[in-house]
Design an enzyme around this catalytic site. Structure first.
Site, PDB file in Angstrom:
ATOM      1  N   TYR A 166       0.980  -1.277   0.014  1.00  0.00           N
ATOM      2  CA  TYR A 166      -0.207   0.560   0.104  1.00  0.00           C
ATOM      3  C   TYR A 166       0.610   0.533  -0.189  1.00  0.00           C
ATOM      4  O   TYR A 166       2.288   1.596   0.989  1.00  0.00           O
ATOM      5  CB  TYR A 166      -0.967  -0.165   1.020  1.00  0.00           C
ATOM      6  CG  TYR A 166      -1.843   0.922   1.143  1.00  0.00           C
ATOM      7  CD1 TYR A 166      -3.335   1.366   0.385  1.00  0.00           C
ATOM      8  CD2 TYR A 166      -1.496   2.513   2.350  1.00  0.00           C
ATOM      9  CE1 TYR A 166      -3.472   2.531   0.094  1.00  0.00           C
ATOM     10  CE2 TYR A 166      -3.268   3.516   1.920  1.00  0.00           C
ATOM     11  CZ  TYR A 166      -3.494   3.362   1.463  1.00  0.00           C
ATOM     12  OH  TYR A 166      -4.901   4.542   1.306  1.00  0.00           O
TER      13      TYR A 166
ATOM     14  N   LYS B 187       3.420   9.216   8.911  1.00  0.00           N
ATOM     15  CA  LYS B 187       2.985   8.130   9.999  1.00  0.00           C
ATOM     16  C   LYS B 187       3.735   8.381  11.809  1.00  0.00           C
ATOM     17  O   LYS B 187       3.566   9.810  11.864  1.00  0.00           O
ATOM     18  CB  LYS B 187       2.969   6.951  10.298  1.00  0.00           C
ATOM     19  CG  LYS B 187       1.912   6.715   9.504  1.00  0.00           C
ATOM     20  CD  LYS B 187       1.378   5.193   9.498  1.00  0.00           C
ATOM     21  CE  LYS B 187       0.188   4.984   8.212  1.00  0.00           C
ATOM     22  NZ  LYS B 187       0.739   4.350   6.889  1.00  0.00           N
TER      23      LYS B 187
ATOM     24  N   ASP C 154       9.129   2.692   0.381  1.00  0.00           N
ATOM     25  CA  ASP C 154       8.280   4.032   1.454  1.00  0.00           C
ATOM     26  C   ASP C 154       8.632   3.222   2.674  1.00  0.00           C
ATOM     27  O   ASP C 154       8.043   1.438   2.896  1.00  0.00           O
ATOM     28  CB  ASP C 154       6.671   3.714   0.626  1.00  0.00           C
ATOM     29  CG  ASP C 154       5.498   4.000   1.015  1.00  0.00           C
ATOM     30  OD1 ASP C 154       5.477   4.514   1.852  1.00  0.00           O
ATOM     31  OD2 ASP C 154       4.751   3.628   0.581  1.00  0.00           O
TER      32      ASP C 154
HETATM   33  C1  LIG Z   1       0.056   5.037   5.448  1.00  0.00           C
HETATM   34  C2  LIG Z   1       0.744   4.535   4.538  1.00  0.00           C
HETATM   35  C3  LIG Z   1       0.947   5.353   2.989  1.00  0.00           C
HETATM   36  C4  LIG Z   1      -0.261   6.665   2.999  1.00  0.00           C
HETATM   37  O1  LIG Z   1      -0.004   7.168   3.763  1.00  0.00           O
HETATM   38  P1  LIG Z   1      -1.464   8.209   4.272  1.00  0.00           P
HETATM   39  O2  LIG Z   1      -0.858   9.175   5.162  1.00  0.00           O
HETATM   40  O3  LIG Z   1      -1.970   7.468   5.040  1.00  0.00           O
HETATM   41  O4  LIG Z   1      -2.062   9.144   3.205  1.00  0.00           O
HETATM   42  C5  LIG Z   1       1.832   5.324   2.282  1.00  0.00           C
HETATM   43  N1  LIG Z   1       2.703   4.051   1.919  1.00  0.00           N
HETATM   44  C6  LIG Z   1       2.578   3.364   3.149  1.00  0.00           C
HETATM   45  C7  LIG Z   1       3.721   2.244   3.072  1.00  0.00           C
HETATM   46  C8  LIG Z   1       1.545   4.014   4.487  1.00  0.00           C
HETATM   47  O5  LIG Z   1       1.832   2.313   5.350  1.00  0.00           O
END
Ligand SMILES: *Cc1c(COP(=O)(O)O)cnc(C)c1O
Length: 469
Positions: A175, A301, A270
């Site tokens: 994701y 986060k 990421d």
């Molecule tokens: C949560 C998440 C995102 C998206 O971040 P948001 O602040 O919710 O847009 C992207 N990549 C990873 C790996 C994530 O866990």
């Protein structure tokens, strides 16, 4: 499944909801079910992010009124040990005084200026110093944005701008936020709702994303053979944690970097979820493959400590292609917002080695309790780990290596398990495709409550029955 709280309140009139006025007298304990009913009238699905809606476990989501340390308190003032941690940001526990005080002090100085501030420099310097291994860092430049979605979207645009190539490789079950090109076969809420992709993404855009099985070197090699000179970047969760936790197999991240670079493509790690959570320097600093030569990294986060803040960073030669220096455009009215920067700085400064040892130890203690309870109840399961992140695979005997193996699990055991934990005052992520998030505030009392809740939840999982197929 847990019984829903009874709803004795009178029906809300549509007008009352429209005006935002509570119907009737305000009760001290306004039930979760009643709030959910009211929310659904004016908010799609009653929530502002899909996994919050409890669709995969059933029942009304707990509306949170406040949180402190390892606990959240719902609309009925019930206390839960929280293993969601706002989906990661609350590394220190909820309402850590250092972060809260920093935000209050920043608010006193003004909420947003649309002009640069010194705090943004401090945060960029801090990340540069912190993401470090063998004396080097992959973060020569950092740009702040407000969400992880923006960070990965911009990283992809930057990679295309840098290479003048159109395609992007991602892995199934990973994701990267909800931008059009990255939603195909995505983890997190997309996996929870069992959506192959999102409506509203034109086929022409989806066709620019190649989705490959994770941990599959042959598939990656083949993708580069089939699309010579066309792939701008490989984007990967540095350790996957949005389809449950699936760590890269030894050597896989190095293979990504070597293969991409041999073919003139960039690598985007990421770390929105893993960054500053699994280690002071994120997964990059912990990766068993060593200090990898990654081009761009994304954060979110934990970096915002609970306020909307995210970032992308990387080598100067690529990052300096961003406007105003270069031709790749990116901007944000609230980017580097002073309150969010204050929360992020305070959180990272407080997240020292002791914090990470505490989170690691708490995670290991809970993993051991999960295994012993499930084993005792006769539920076959795997525990998969990436640093202090872990998740359960019901019915699996080995930790899954890719999205197909993750989806082969007995996910139908999760709702019963989840609700038994909730009834006992432990709030798990309401999806089997999410990691469990421990924090440095999970002390002996909080961990003991989890341990006490597990045996009954494990029995509930054992008694759950497979839905007719
Ligand atoms: C949560 C998440 C995102 C998206 O971040 P948001 O602040 O919710 O847009 C992207 N990549 C990873 C790996 C994530 O866990």
């Amino acid at each position: 499944m847990a019984a829903e709280p009874m709803n004795h309140s009178p029906q809300l009139s549509d007008d009352a909801a429209a005006e935002g006025a509570p119907a009737g007298p305000v009760e001290p304990f306004d039930g979760n079910a009643r709030l959910f009913e009211r929310a659904q009238r004016r908010i799609p699905g009653g929530v502002n992010s899909p996994v919050r809606a409890y669709r995969s476990v059933g029942g009304a989501p707990r509306f949170v009124r406040r949180a402190a340390g390892p606990y959240v308190y719902d609309a009925e003032d019930r206390e839960y040990v929280d293993l969601v941690a706002s989906w990661g940001p609350a590394l220190l526990g909820h309402g850590h005084p250092a972060a809260v005080d920093a935000v209050k002090a920043a608010a006193d100085r003004g909420l947003s200026f649309g002009a640069p501030t010194e705090g943004e420099i401090e945060l960029a310097e801090l990340v540069h110093d912190r993401v470090r291994r063998d004396g080097r860092t992959p973060i020569e430049r950092l740009r702040l944005v407000s969400t992880g979605t923006e960070a990965t979207m911009t990283a992809v645009r930057l990679a295309r701008g840098a290479t003048d190539r159109p395609l992007v490789v991602k892995f199934a079950g990973h994701y990267h936020g909800h931008s059009d090109g990255l939603l195909a076969d995505a983890g997190s809420g997309v996996a929870t709702l069992a959506l192959p992709a999102s409506a509203g993404v034109p086929a022409e855009i989806a066709a620019l994303t190649l989705v490959l099985p994770y941990n599959d070197e042959a598939a990656l090699r083949l993708a580069f053979e089939r699309h010579p000179g066309r792939i701008a970047a490989v984007i990967t969760e540095s350790a996957a944690a949005n389809m449950g936790v699936v760590a890269p197999l030894p050597g896989f991240n190095r293979f990504i970097v070597d293969t991409a670079h041999a073919n003139g493509a960039l690598v985007i790690f990421d770390e929105v979820l893993t960054g500053f959570r699994v280690h002071a320097g994120g997964w990059w600093a912990l990766d068993p493959d060593g200090a990898l030569d990654v081009d761009l990294l994304t954060y979110g986060k934990v970096i915002g400590g609970g306020l909307p803040l995210a970032a992308l960073g990387g080598r100067a030669s690529v990052m300096d292609l961003l406007a105003p220096l270069g031709p790749v455009y990116q901007a944000g009215t609230l980017s580097g917002n002073p309150l969010a920067v204050a929360a992020g700085l305070a959180t990272l400064r407080a997240a020292d080695d002791e914090v990470y040892s505490r989170v690691d130890a708490a995670s290991q203690r809970v993993q051991a309790a999960v295994t012993s309870a499930l084993t005792e109840a006769g539920v076959a399961h795997s525990i998969s780990r990436a640093g202090n992140l872990f998740s359960i695979g019901f019915g699996l005997t080995e930790a899954p290596r890719d999205y197909d193996e993750v989806r082969a699990q007995e996910a139908w055991r999760h709702p019963a398990f989840f609700h038994a934990m909730l009834d006992a005052g432990v709030s798990l992520p309401p999806s089997v495709y999410e990691a469990w998030f421990l924090t440095a505030a999970h002390d002996d009392a909080a961990l003991s409550r989890i341990e006490e809740a597990l045996p009954a939840a494990a029995r509930a999982a054992a008694e759950a029955t497979s839905p007719p197929s």
